[in-house]
Design a protein around this motif. Structure first.
Motif, PDB file in Angstrom:
ATOM      1  N   LEU A  26       0.793  -1.227   0.000  1.00 42.68           N
ATOM      2  CA  LEU A  26       0.000   0.000   0.000  1.00 42.68           C
ATOM      3  C   LEU A  26       0.826   1.279   0.000  1.00 42.68           C
ATOM      4  O   LEU A  26       0.291   2.353  -0.276  1.00 42.68           O
ATOM      5  N   ARG A  31       4.907   0.086  -3.409  1.00 42.94           N
ATOM      6  CA  ARG A  31       3.487   0.460  -3.517  1.00 42.94           C
ATOM      7  C   ARG A  31       2.850  -0.057  -4.815  1.00 42.94           C
ATOM      8  O   ARG A  31       3.391   0.104  -5.897  1.00 42.94           O
ATOM      9  N   TYR A  89       1.671  -6.487  12.536  1.00 39.23           N
ATOM     10  CA  TYR A  89       0.398  -5.934  13.003  1.00 39.23           C
ATOM     11  C   TYR A  89      -0.701  -6.322  12.036  1.00 39.23           C
ATOM     12  O   TYR A  89      -0.543  -6.177  10.814  1.00 39.23           O
ATOM     13  N   ASN A  91      -4.591  -5.365  11.362  1.00 40.64           N
ATOM     14  CA  ASN A  91      -5.649  -4.403  11.691  1.00 40.64           C
ATOM     15  C   ASN A  91      -5.325  -3.614  12.966  1.00 40.64           C
ATOM     16  O   ASN A  91      -6.179  -3.392  13.819  1.00 40.64           O
ATOM     17  N   GLY A  92      -4.055  -3.220  13.083  1.00 44.59           N
ATOM     18  CA  GLY A  92      -3.622  -2.380  14.192  1.00 44.59           C
ATOM     19  C   GLY A  92      -3.183  -3.108  15.452  1.00 44.59           C
ATOM     20  O   GLY A  92      -2.687  -2.487  16.375  1.00 44.59           O
ATOM     21  N   ARG A 105      -5.630  -5.659   7.053  1.00 48.72           N
ATOM     22  CA  ARG A 105      -4.529  -4.711   6.888  1.00 48.72           C
ATOM     23  C   ARG A 105      -3.348  -5.238   7.692  1.00 48.72           C
ATOM     24  O   ARG A 105      -3.464  -5.484   8.888  1.00 48.72           O
ATOM     25  N   ILE A 106      -2.231  -5.413   7.030  1.00 52.88           N
ATOM     26  CA  ILE A 106      -1.042  -5.985   7.644  1.00 52.88           C
ATOM     27  C   ILE A 106       0.076  -4.951   7.581  1.00 52.88           C
ATOM     28  O   ILE A 106       0.304  -4.349   6.531  1.00 52.88           O
ATOM     29  N   HIS A 107       0.750  -4.764   8.706  1.00 53.65           N
ATOM     30  CA  HIS A 107       1.956  -3.941   8.728  1.00 53.65           C
ATOM     31  C   HIS A 107       3.114  -4.820   9.158  1.00 53.65           C
ATOM     32  O   HIS A 107       3.054  -5.458  10.215  1.00 53.65           O
ATOM     33  N   PRO A 110       6.671  -0.720   9.671  1.00 54.06           N
ATOM     34  CA  PRO A 110       5.845   0.366   9.144  1.00 54.06           C
ATOM     35  C   PRO A 110       5.355   0.141   7.712  1.00 54.06           C
ATOM     36  O   PRO A 110       4.671   0.982   7.150  1.00 54.06           O
ATOM     37  N   PRO A 112       3.013  -1.108   4.981  1.00 51.97           N
ATOM     38  CA  PRO A 112       1.619  -1.575   4.967  1.00 51.97           C
ATOM     39  C   PRO A 112       1.270  -2.435   3.738  1.00 51.97           C
ATOM     40  O   PRO A 112       1.709  -2.175   2.618  1.00 51.97           O
ATOM     41  N   PHE A 113       0.458  -3.439   3.993  1.00 48.48           N
ATOM     42  CA  PHE A 113      -0.071  -4.328   2.963  1.00 48.48           C
ATOM     43  C   PHE A 113      -1.544  -4.581   3.241  1.00 48.48           C
ATOM     44  O   PHE A 113      -2.013  -4.378   4.360  1.00 48.48           O
ATOM     45  N   VAL A 114      -2.239  -5.069   2.233  1.00 49.70           N
ATOM     46  CA  VAL A 114      -3.580  -5.615   2.445  1.00 49.70           C
ATOM     47  C   VAL A 114      -3.529  -7.054   1.950  1.00 49.70           C
ATOM     48  O   VAL A 114      -2.866  -7.368   0.943  1.00 49.70           O
TER      49      VAL A 114
END
Length: 118
Positions: A26, A31, A89, A91-92, A105-107, A110, A112-114
């Motif tokens: 993301l 990206r 992480y 979803n937070g 949502r995966i982090h 820092p 980010p991925f979906v």
């Protein structure tokens, strides 16, 4: 000549449907990139020997592993933190290991991925 077993034969064991799943980056340098996930396992991190190598200073050399377990309706994909410094992480929420669901949502640190799965 013998006939093939009918599809209703209780001795016929079909494999689970293939695990069509991937990560979508993301932000950052990757990206928009799609990373297919192999059900047998995919390692992610900075090191070149990972299945998915992403150069980012906050990622550990071997950060996380994505894998699938066969279930009743196909594959259930999971993520496992491989003792990374930046954490994983979903979803937070920081996790050590967790089953994934479509649109999670995966982090990785820092980055980010979906998660997407058909």
């Amino acid at each position: 000549m013998t006939s093939a077993a009918p599809l209703t034969d209780p001795t016929l064991v079909l494999p689970p449907r293939p695990g069509f799943a991937w990560l979508v980056a993301l932000a950052g340098p990757p990206r928009g990139r799609l990373y297919p996930l192999d059900p047998t396992g995919v390692r992610v991190g900075q090191a070149a020997e990972n299945d998915i190598a992403i150069e980012h200073p906050a990622l550990s050399r071997v950060h996380a592993r994505f894998y699938a377990e066969a279930g009743g309706q196909g594959y259930r994909f999971c993520v496992q933190d491989l003792a990374s410094a930046g954490g994983v992480y979903i979803n937070g929420e920081r996790v050590v290991q967790r089953e994934l669901h479509d649109d999670d949502r995966i982090h990785l640190g820092p980055v980010p991925f979906v998660f997407k799965q058909l």
